[in-house]
Design an enzyme around this catalytic site. Sequence first.
Site, short mmCIF file in Angstrom:
data_model
loop_
_atom_site.label_atom_id
_atom_site.label_comp_id
_atom_site.label_asym_id
_atom_site.label_seq_id
_atom_site.Cartn_x
_atom_site.Cartn_y
_atom_site.Cartn_z
N LYS A 30 -6.44 5.20 9.81
CA LYS A 30 -5.06 4.64 9.71
C LYS A 30 -4.04 5.79 9.75
CE LYS A 30 -6.54 0.44 7.35
NZ LYS A 30 -7.96 0.76 7.04
N THR B 197 1.21 16.18 13.75
CA THR B 197 0.07 16.08 12.85
C THR B 197 -0.90 15.00 13.34
OG1 THR B 197 1.52 16.77 11.06
CG2 THR B 197 -0.59 15.84 10.42
N GLY C 4 -12.98 -13.16 2.42
CA GLY C 4 -12.80 -14.61 2.54
C GLY C 4 -12.61 -15.14 3.95
O1 C5P Z 1 -15.94 -4.98 3.26
P1 C5P Z 1 -14.96 -5.62 4.19
O2 C5P Z 1 -15.62 -6.51 5.21
O3 C5P Z 1 -13.82 -6.29 3.47
O4 C5P Z 1 -14.36 -4.37 5.01
C1 C5P Z 1 -13.21 -4.47 5.81
C2 C5P Z 1 -12.90 -3.12 6.40
O5 C5P Z 1 -11.76 -3.21 7.24
C3 C5P Z 1 -12.56 -2.04 5.38
O6 C5P Z 1 -13.00 -0.80 5.90
C4 C5P Z 1 -11.05 -2.05 5.32
O7 C5P Z 1 -10.53 -0.80 4.94
C5 C5P Z 1 -10.71 -2.36 6.77
N1 C5P Z 1 -9.42 -2.97 7.04
C6 C5P Z 1 -9.00 -4.15 6.46
N2 C5P Z 1 -7.77 -4.67 6.78
C7 C5P Z 1 -7.00 -4.05 7.68
C8 C5P Z 1 -7.42 -2.87 8.29
C9 C5P Z 1 -8.66 -2.36 7.94
O8 C5P Z 1 -9.74 -4.75 5.66
N3 C5P Z 1 -5.86 -4.58 8.07
#
Ligand code: C5P
Length: 211
Positions: free
Chosen positions: A60, A67, A174
């Site tokens: 992200k 940078t 969810g």
């Molecule tokens: O464990 P889970 O299925 O919730 O993981 C979702 C992944 O997607 C995590 O790495 C989280 O940081 C990332 N993510 C997210 N929502 C976003 C962008 C990235 O849940 N908008």
Amino acid sequence: MTDLILSLDVTDRSEALRIAAAVAPEADAIKVGYPLVLAAGLGIAHDLAELGLPLIADFKVADIPNTNTLICEQVFAAGFSAVIAQGFPGPDSVLACVDAARAAGGECYVVAEMSHPGARTFFSEGVPERLCAIVAETGADGIIAPATRPERVRALREQVGTKKILSPGIGAQGGDPAAIAALVDGMIVGRSIYGAEDPAAAARAYAPYRR
Ligand code: C5P
């Protein structure tokens, strides 16, 4: 095609490699972020690349253009094939990531909206739509949009057209794969796969939604 993207947010190097190897035949890409890289080092990308799947760096990235360039050069040199950037620093910052991706033959995705409840605080009132405009302006490859809100993904599809939508929030947060798979290009799934007793079997459960 709706890809299944394993979000490998484990913090033990050997566990990460074991889970990735088991899940690889059932997945289309692996997403790695700060939890694993801070625990195991950037070199984990080199080891995971041996599985032959595209590797997405979920850092992200959200800094000034110079940078961002330096960060993305490290990401692609490490063996990643795509990077995720934040769009809120503005089009010049995103363009730095897109340019670094292009120079390495890789891709760049921009977070348009996040999937957790608190995301509504700032990712609201037209902001995701403005972030999609930055995606169009910079030539980024697509957006990250929340599987927890299929109606928002539908609205953002109107904005990005044929660019890719990768969608986290399925399972642990969810989101329902049946509701989201047809709307997106990639389902990002973390805990409900890597946290399962049998991660490969958990990944296989998503097979009906991979088209
Ligand atoms: O464990 P889970 O299925 O919730 O993981 C979702 C992944 O997607 C995590 O790495 C989280 O940081 C990332 N993510 C997210 N929502 C976003 C962008 C990235 O849940 N908008």
